[in-house]
Design an enzyme around this catalytic site. Sequence first.
Site, PDB file in Angstrom:
ATOM      1  N   ASP A 105       0.219  -3.623  12.120  1.00 41.14           N
ATOM      2  CA  ASP A 105       0.716  -3.928  10.775  1.00 41.14           C
ATOM      3  C   ASP A 105       1.174  -5.389  10.751  1.00 41.14           C
ATOM      4  O   ASP A 105       2.180  -5.748  11.371  1.00 41.14           O
ATOM      5  CB  ASP A 105       1.882  -2.992  10.435  1.00 41.14           C
ATOM      6  N   ASP A 153       4.792  -6.156   9.462  1.00 37.11           N
ATOM      7  CA  ASP A 153       5.819  -5.721  10.419  1.00 37.11           C
ATOM      8  C   ASP A 153       5.883  -6.658  11.619  1.00 37.11           C
ATOM      9  O   ASP A 153       6.962  -6.990  12.116  1.00 37.11           O
ATOM     10  CB  ASP A 153       5.535  -4.295  10.898  1.00 37.11           C
ATOM     11  N   ARG A 155       0.859  -1.186   0.000  1.00 40.84           N
ATOM     12  CA  ARG A 155       0.000   0.000   0.000  1.00 40.84           C
ATOM     13  C   ARG A 155       0.886   1.224   0.000  1.00 40.84           C
ATOM     14  O   ARG A 155       1.726   1.377   0.884  1.00 40.84           O
ATOM     15  CB  ARG A 155      -0.883   0.031   1.254  1.00 40.84           C
ATOM     16  N   THR A 201      -1.143   7.443  -0.554  1.00 43.27           N
ATOM     17  CA  THR A 201      -2.453   7.332  -1.219  1.00 43.27           C
ATOM     18  C   THR A 201      -3.271   6.161  -0.697  1.00 43.27           C
ATOM     19  O   THR A 201      -4.472   6.089  -0.924  1.00 43.27           O
ATOM     20  CB  THR A 201      -2.270   7.108  -2.730  1.00 43.27           C
TER      21      THR A 201
HETATM   22  C1  PRP Z   1      -1.048  -5.030   4.442  1.00 43.95           C
HETATM   23  C2  PRP Z   1      -1.799  -6.344   4.487  1.00 43.95           C
HETATM   24  C3  PRP Z   1      -2.613  -6.301   3.226  1.00 43.95           C
HETATM   25  C4  PRP Z   1      -2.918  -4.843   3.086  1.00 43.95           C
HETATM   26  C5  PRP Z   1      -4.338  -4.626   3.516  1.00 43.95           C
HETATM   27  O1  PRP Z   1       0.025  -5.133   3.583  1.00 43.95           O
HETATM   28  O2  PRP Z   1      -0.954  -7.461   4.563  1.00 43.95           O
HETATM   29  O3  PRP Z   1      -1.925  -6.778   2.089  1.00 43.95           O
HETATM   30  O4  PRP Z   1      -2.045  -4.134   3.966  1.00 43.95           O
HETATM   31  O5  PRP Z   1      -4.702  -3.322   3.333  1.00 43.95           O
HETATM   32  P1  PRP Z   1      -5.775  -2.857   2.276  1.00 43.95           P
HETATM   33  O6  PRP Z   1      -6.948  -3.803   2.422  1.00 43.95           O
HETATM   34  O7  PRP Z   1      -6.101  -1.468   2.708  1.00 43.95           O
HETATM   35  O8  PRP Z   1      -5.163  -2.934   0.922  1.00 43.95           O
HETATM   36  P2  PRP Z   1       1.067  -3.924   3.392  1.00 43.95           P
HETATM   37  O9  PRP Z   1       0.626  -3.087   2.252  1.00 43.95           O
HETATM   38  O10 PRP Z   1       1.296  -3.248   4.697  1.00 43.95           O
HETATM   39  O11 PRP Z   1       2.355  -4.678   2.890  1.00 43.95           O
HETATM   40  P3  PRP Z   1       3.240  -5.818   3.597  1.00 43.95           P
HETATM   41  O12 PRP Z   1       2.434  -7.090   3.540  1.00 43.95           O
HETATM   42  O13 PRP Z   1       4.438  -5.871   2.716  1.00 43.95           O
HETATM   43  O14 PRP Z   1       3.549  -5.404   5.001  1.00 43.95           O
HETATM   44  N1  URA Z   2      -2.630  -3.653   6.917  1.00 45.62           N
HETATM   45  C1  URA Z   2      -2.217  -4.138   8.104  1.00 45.62           C
HETATM   46  O1  URA Z   2      -1.206  -4.851   8.176  1.00 45.62           O
HETATM   47  N2  URA Z   2      -2.931  -3.811   9.200  1.00 45.62           N
HETATM   48  C2  URA Z   2      -4.035  -3.061   9.139  1.00 45.62           C
HETATM   49  O2  URA Z   2      -4.660  -2.827  10.196  1.00 45.62           O
HETATM   50  C3  URA Z   2      -4.443  -2.560   7.903  1.00 45.62           C
HETATM   51  C4  URA Z   2      -3.725  -2.896   6.797  1.00 45.62           C
END
Ligand code: PRP
Ligand code: URA
Length: 209
Positions: A200, A203, A104, A108
């Site tokens: 997160d 993380d 994400r 944005t």
């Molecule tokens: C997190 C999570 C999803 C996304 C959900 O990933 O694992 O993929 O956010 O959010 P959304 O429904 O608003 O799209 P992130 O983008 O933080 O990436 P990561 O898995 O690399 O930590």
């Molecule tokens: N992605 C995450 O990892 N946690 C949230 O709460 C939302 C999006």
Amino acid sequence: MGKLQVIDHPLIQHKLTIIRDKNTGTKYFREVVNEIARLLAYEVSREMPVEDVEIETPLVKSVQKQLAGKKVVIVPILRAGLGMVDGMLDLIPAAKVGHVGMYRDQETMEPVEYFVKLPSGLEERQMLVVDPMLATGGSAVAAIDALKKRGANNIKFVCLVAAPEGVKVLEEAHPDVDIYTAALDERLNEKGYILPGLGDAGDRLYGTM
Ligand code: PRP
Ligand code: URA
């Protein structure tokens, strides 16, 4: 319209509480995410078709059941979806694993695709897209777009925590996709995080806080 199933089995609720707790460290968080994924795999596979097969028990010939139907592909959305793969494979060991990389954009909140690697013949396969979090729904919709663009037509989405906002967005964009979640939480905050949520997921899985 795809079905929304909240798999609120007592074991799952107990394990979710552990990973929601901010004091749970990376090692334990990772273990429990996989344990929940294993339990979700059991529910997701409940409707898999079976067929008759003739075998011989030590006593008689007998017609019994074996799994039939489409071959399964587990598709983690990188990176946090990776945390659910081993647990899913425990129950569906013959599954193939495809990868879709989405992050994400922090400004944005829009998903950005950075990696797609999938097995061939998606038309014939049952796809299980896995990601711990369904927040705004942007990542899930974009990942499923990427699969459909390459021929997939039988897709289920499996997550640990979903926000009502994300469920609505995913249902509207992909009404043919069933959603399985361990919990349906209250709402998103202004930064797109799920409340109460677990923070997160990526993380916490990989210790990158
Ligand atoms: C997190 C999570 C999803 C996304 C959900 O990933 O694992 O993929 O956010 O959010 P959304 O429904 O608003 O799209 P992130 O983008 O933080 O990436 P990561 O898995 O690399 O930590
Ligand atoms: N992605 C995450 O990892 N946690 C949230 O709460 C939302 C999006």
